[in-house]
Scaffold this active site. Structure first.
Site, PDB file in Angstrom:
ATOM      1  N   ASP A  21       0.667  -1.135   0.231  1.00  0.00           N
ATOM      2  CA  ASP A  21       0.020  -0.360  -0.191  1.00  0.00           C
ATOM      3  C   ASP A  21       0.648   1.473  -0.134  1.00  0.00           C
ATOM      4  OD1 ASP A  21       1.177   0.075   2.697  1.00  0.00           O
ATOM      5  OD2 ASP A  21      -0.584  -0.550   3.590  1.00  0.00           O
ATOM      6  N   GLU A  32      -0.893  -9.215  -1.137  1.00  0.00           N
ATOM      7  CA  GLU A  32      -1.532  -8.478  -0.025  1.00  0.00           C
ATOM      8  C   GLU A  32      -2.475  -7.576  -0.199  1.00  0.00           C
ATOM      9  OE1 GLU A  32       0.541  -5.388   2.958  1.00  0.00           O
ATOM     10  OE2 GLU A  32       1.304  -7.234   3.701  1.00  0.00           O
ATOM     11  N   GLU A  34      -1.729   5.128   3.288  1.00  0.00           N
ATOM     12  CA  GLU A  34      -2.116   3.844   2.774  1.00  0.00           C
ATOM     13  C   GLU A  34      -3.302   3.188   2.640  1.00  0.00           C
ATOM     14  OE1 GLU A  34      -0.250   4.979   5.379  1.00  0.00           O
ATOM     15  OE2 GLU A  34       1.887   4.657   4.893  1.00  0.00           O
ATOM     16  N   HIS A  46       6.850   4.918  12.672  1.00  0.00           N
ATOM     17  CA  HIS A  46       6.988   5.566  11.359  1.00  0.00           C
ATOM     18  C   HIS A  46       6.005   6.238  10.789  1.00  0.00           C
ATOM     19  CE1 HIS A  46       5.774   3.002   8.235  1.00  0.00           C
ATOM     20  NE2 HIS A  46       6.316   1.891   9.201  1.00  0.00           N
ATOM     21  N   ARG A  84       2.830   8.269   9.286  1.00  0.00           N
ATOM     22  CA  ARG A  84       2.844   9.757   9.143  1.00  0.00           C
ATOM     23  C   ARG A  84       1.576  10.224   9.802  1.00  0.00           C
ATOM     24  NH1 ARG A  84       5.350   9.021   4.191  1.00  0.00           N
ATOM     25  NH2 ARG A  84       6.016  11.113   3.046  1.00  0.00           N
ATOM     26  N   HIS A  94      13.888   4.882  12.291  1.00  0.00           N
ATOM     27  CA  HIS A  94      13.481   5.091  10.916  1.00  0.00           C
ATOM     28  C   HIS A  94      14.096   6.364  10.172  1.00  0.00           C
ATOM     29  CE1 HIS A  94      10.883   5.492   7.275  1.00  0.00           C
ATOM     30  NE2 HIS A  94      10.542   4.165   7.556  1.00  0.00           N
TER      31      HIS A  94
HETATM   32  C1  UD1 Z   1       7.045   4.680   3.345  1.00  0.00           C
HETATM   33  C2  UD1 Z   1       5.444   4.331   2.910  1.00  0.00           C
HETATM   34  C3  UD1 Z   1       4.870   3.719   4.260  1.00  0.00           C
HETATM   35  C4  UD1 Z   1       5.416   2.350   4.634  1.00  0.00           C
HETATM   36  C5  UD1 Z   1       7.063   2.879   5.048  1.00  0.00           C
HETATM   37  C6  UD1 Z   1       7.803   1.795   5.282  1.00  0.00           C
HETATM   38  C7  UD1 Z   1       4.548   5.834   1.477  1.00  0.00           C
HETATM   39  C8  UD1 Z   1       3.881   7.065   1.546  1.00  0.00           C
HETATM   40  N1  UD1 Z   1       4.854   5.805   2.856  1.00  0.00           N
HETATM   41  O1  UD1 Z   1       6.892   5.815   4.501  1.00  0.00           O
HETATM   42  O2  UD1 Z   1       3.581   3.265   3.644  1.00  0.00           O
HETATM   43  O3  UD1 Z   1       5.041   1.893   5.749  1.00  0.00           O
HETATM   44  O4  UD1 Z   1       7.639   3.580   3.936  1.00  0.00           O
HETATM   45  O5  UD1 Z   1       9.075   2.142   6.151  1.00  0.00           O
HETATM   46  O6  UD1 Z   1       4.437   5.401   0.595  1.00  0.00           O
HETATM   47  N2  UD1 Z   1      14.392   7.868   4.050  1.00  0.00           N
HETATM   48  C9  UD1 Z   1      15.825   7.877   3.732  1.00  0.00           C
HETATM   49  N3  UD1 Z   1      16.329   6.545   3.563  1.00  0.00           N
HETATM   50  C10 UD1 Z   1      15.450   5.432   3.163  1.00  0.00           C
HETATM   51  C11 UD1 Z   1      14.187   5.781   3.441  1.00  0.00           C
HETATM   52  C12 UD1 Z   1      13.544   6.826   3.799  1.00  0.00           C
HETATM   53  O7  UD1 Z   1      16.394   8.632   3.760  1.00  0.00           O
HETATM   54  O8  UD1 Z   1      16.253   4.454   2.906  1.00  0.00           O
HETATM   55  C13 UD1 Z   1      14.055   9.270   4.434  1.00  0.00           C
HETATM   56  C14 UD1 Z   1      13.994  10.451   3.308  1.00  0.00           C
HETATM   57  O9  UD1 Z   1      14.260  11.719   3.743  1.00  0.00           O
HETATM   58  C15 UD1 Z   1      12.674  10.089   2.889  1.00  0.00           C
HETATM   59  C16 UD1 Z   1      11.784   9.938   4.142  1.00  0.00           C
HETATM   60  O10 UD1 Z   1      12.653   9.057   4.663  1.00  0.00           O
HETATM   61  O11 UD1 Z   1      12.176  11.325   1.967  1.00  0.00           O
HETATM   62  C17 UD1 Z   1      10.479   9.432   3.814  1.00  0.00           C
HETATM   63  O12 UD1 Z   1      10.417   8.216   3.076  1.00  0.00           O
HETATM   64  P1  UD1 Z   1       8.840   7.797   2.497  1.00  0.00           P
HETATM   65  O13 UD1 Z   1       9.217   6.638   1.537  1.00  0.00           O
HETATM   66  O14 UD1 Z   1       8.242   9.025   1.697  1.00  0.00           O
HETATM   67  O15 UD1 Z   1       7.938   7.646   3.629  1.00  0.00           O
HETATM   68  P2  UD1 Z   1       8.332   6.595   4.891  1.00  0.00           P
HETATM   69  O16 UD1 Z   1       7.841   7.213   6.191  1.00  0.00           O
HETATM   70  O17 UD1 Z   1       9.446   5.941   4.873  1.00  0.00           O
HETATM   71  N1  UDP Z   2      12.510  -4.043   9.825  1.00  0.00           N
HETATM   72  C1  UDP Z   2      13.853  -4.314   9.785  1.00  0.00           C
HETATM   73  N2  UDP Z   2      14.677  -3.447  10.170  1.00  0.00           N
HETATM   74  C2  UDP Z   2      14.170  -2.740  11.125  1.00  0.00           C
HETATM   75  C3  UDP Z   2      12.930  -2.361  11.426  1.00  0.00           C
HETATM   76  C4  UDP Z   2      11.937  -3.176  10.776  1.00  0.00           C
HETATM   77  O1  UDP Z   2      14.076  -5.014   8.880  1.00  0.00           O
HETATM   78  O2  UDP Z   2      14.936  -1.814  11.508  1.00  0.00           O
HETATM   79  C5  UDP Z   2      11.340  -5.074   9.233  1.00  0.00           C
HETATM   80  C6  UDP Z   2      10.513  -5.589   9.925  1.00  0.00           C
HETATM   81  O3  UDP Z   2      10.638  -7.058  10.536  1.00  0.00           O
HETATM   82  C7  UDP Z   2       9.328  -5.800   9.004  1.00  0.00           C
HETATM   83  C8  UDP Z   2       9.390  -4.709   7.850  1.00  0.00           C
HETATM   84  O4  UDP Z   2      10.728  -4.129   8.157  1.00  0.00           O
HETATM   85  O5  UDP Z   2       9.472  -6.958   8.108  1.00  0.00           O
HETATM   86  C9  UDP Z   2       8.352  -3.445   8.399  1.00  0.00           C
HETATM   87  O6  UDP Z   2       8.719  -2.397   7.665  1.00  0.00           O
HETATM   88  P1  UDP Z   2       8.332  -0.986   8.119  1.00  0.00           P
HETATM   89  O7  UDP Z   2       7.964  -1.103   9.733  1.00  0.00           O
HETATM   90  O8  UDP Z   2       9.099  -0.087   7.786  1.00  0.00           O
HETATM   91  O9  UDP Z   2       6.813  -0.773   7.213  1.00  0.00           O
HETATM   92  P2  UDP Z   2       5.231  -1.364   7.290  1.00  0.00           P
HETATM   93  O10 UDP Z   2       5.175  -2.712   7.569  1.00  0.00           O
HETATM   94  O11 UDP Z   2       4.683  -0.606   8.707  1.00  0.00           O
HETATM   95  O12 UDP Z   2       4.906  -0.932   6.107  1.00  0.00           O
END
Ligand code: UD1
Ligand code: UDP
Length: 378
Positions: free
Chosen positions: A101, A123, A137, A218, A220, A251
């Site tokens: 999602d 999923e 999401e 993490h 939003r 995160h």
């Molecule tokens: C995203 C997804 C969320 C998912 C989550 C898993 C959307 C809108 N959100 O949220 O559904 O549950 O990922 O973790 O699709 N960043 C880094 N390096 C990384 C990842 C993130 O620097 O490897 C930082 C960057 O500044 C980036 C920010 O995090 O702009 C947000 O990343 P983004 O993918 O937009 O949203 P998440 O909060 O990670």
């Molecule tokens: N996870 C990981 N390292 C971390 C935190 C989480 O590998 O430091 C794994 C966790 O086991 C799960 C997945 O990441 O499988 C969940 O990701 P996240 O919480 O970022 O996203 P969501 O599932 O909420 O979309």
């Protein structure tokens, strides 16, 4: 089945999609006569995505590298849509596979639909019925269900959600969640070679008698006041339970990191560490006493490891864990979080009740089922 293998593009962009799709990529690649698999990552995440690819030895064929620091939803959506469209124009697959999602999933499904390419959604059918929770999401997954041709629902409840929205039953199959396939692979690897937990003093993993609360967060919808009250709760708990270790892989989203480091840095029993690669994280889940999280994936993994989970959200699209008794919603309210964790740390009867290993999300054969379904629906 035709003589040419089906051209399948598996498109993903974030950590959880990678964890849940890598086992499927490996399963599809086991049948080169049936599928010509191409892996495209949007790079919505960078470091946290690459950490997963390494574990499963998956090397993307295309990397769209779209991540920008602190990206807004609108900018991310438009970059992802344009980039995936360019990719689809060049590769011209018969089928696109997406999972979950995120914005990557929604934009990849939309771009495929615009080009009249079939979409398979892994999923499928998770719903809270609240469009602001999880945000964005819930709406992303509703949109994907409108766009997809094949819906792989993890549970019967998810299938029923899709039918309730008028999705044609013949396009829906219950497969289990591929996260359990991934977890089983990870648990085997962790057992064979216990991984190092970078940033965590070694004695914390070694001394299994000391309680450990594992934290991730993490979402939003928790940004701002929600994160402040979550951090306030952890600070109170750490002061109240000095003999408990609180371990928080933080995160990379700056909206998470700023309040967490400001409010929780410099406390002796709170360990703020970098996001962990999948194997060390699974090892840490195994070591933990309980988990405090707002993550979707962790809610699915923890029940099968017998770890109680307190979910810092008001709604969940994963009611099966709640029904199984392993998961409780505590929201982002400071008092509820403090009470929930305190109870579990002090009430042995409650702890025992919540820590029985149950697994409502699958048997580790979801990928096998999806491969068979895709083979017969060419
Ligand atoms: C995203 C997804 C969320 C998912 C989550 C898993 C959307 C809108 N959100 O949220 O559904 O549950 O990922 O973790 O699709 N960043 C880094 N390096 C990384 C990842 C993130 O620097 O490897 C930082 C960057 O500044 C980036 C920010 O995090 O702009 C947000 O990343 P983004 O993918 O937009 O949203 P998440 O909060 O990670
Ligand atoms: N996870 C990981 N390292 C971390 C935190 C989480 O590998 O430091 C794994 C966790 O086991 C799960 C997945 O990441 O499988 C969940 O990701 P996240 O919480 O970022 O996203 P969501 O599932 O909420 O979309």
């Amino acid at each position: 089945m035709g003589s040419q293998p089906l051209k399948v593009s598996v498109i993903f962009g974030t950590r959880p999609e990678a964890i849940k799709l890598c086992p499927l990529i490996l399963a599809l690649r086991a049948y080169p006569d049936r599928f010509a698999v191409h892996v495209c990552v949007t790079g919505q995440h960078r470091q946290m995505l690459d950490q997963v690819l390494e574990v499963f030895d998956v090397i993307p064929d295309t990397d769209l590298a779209i991540m920008q620091p602190n990206q807004s939803l609108a900018a991310l959506t438009s970059r992802a849509l344009a980039a995936v469209d360019r990719y689809l124009a060049e590769r011209s697959p018969d089928l696109v596979v997406v999972q979950g999602d995120t914005t990557t999933v929604f934009t990849a499904a939309l771009a495929a639909f615009f080009r009249r390419i079939r979409v398979a959604h892994v999923e499928a059918g998770l719903r809270t019925w609240n469009r602001f929770s999880p945000f964005p999401e819930e709406i992303s997954r509703v949109f994907v269900s409108r766009l997809a041709d094949h819906h792989f629902a993890p549970t019967e409840g998810a299938k029923n959600n899709l039918l309730r929205e008028g999705v044609e039953e013949r396009t829906v199959a219950i497969t289990g969640n591929t996260v359990i396939d991934a977890l089983q692979i990870a648990l085997r690897k962790v057992k064979a070679a216990p991984p190092l937990i970078l940033g965590l003093p070694k004695e914390i993993m070694g001394n299994r008698k000391k309680p450990l609360v594992l934290i991730t967060g993490h979402r939003r919808e928790n940004f701002g006041s929600g994160m402040e009250s979550i951090c306030g709760a952890i600070a109170t708990l750490a002061a109240r339970f000095e003999d408990v270790e609180f371990v928080y892989p933080v995160h990379l989203n700056p909206n998470v990191r700023e309040p967490v480091f400001r409010m929780l840095g410099c406390r002796p029993n709170v360990h703020l560490i970098e996001p962990l690669p999948y194997l060390p994280f699974v090892a840490l889940m195994q070591r933990s006493t309980l988990i405090l999280t707002d993550s979707g994936g962790v809610q699915e993994e923890a029940p099968s490891m017998g770890k109680p989970v307190l979910v810092m959200r008001d709604t969940t699209e994963r009611p099966e864990g709640v029904e199984a008794g392993t998961i409780r919603l505590v929201g982002s309210d400071e008092t509820r979080i403090v009470e929930g964790v305190s109870e579990l740390l002090t009430d042995q009867k409650l702890y025992k009740h919540m820590s029985g290993a149950r697994n409502p999300y699958g048997d580790g054969k979801a990928c096998e089922r999806i491969v068979e379904l895709l083979s017969s629906r060419q």
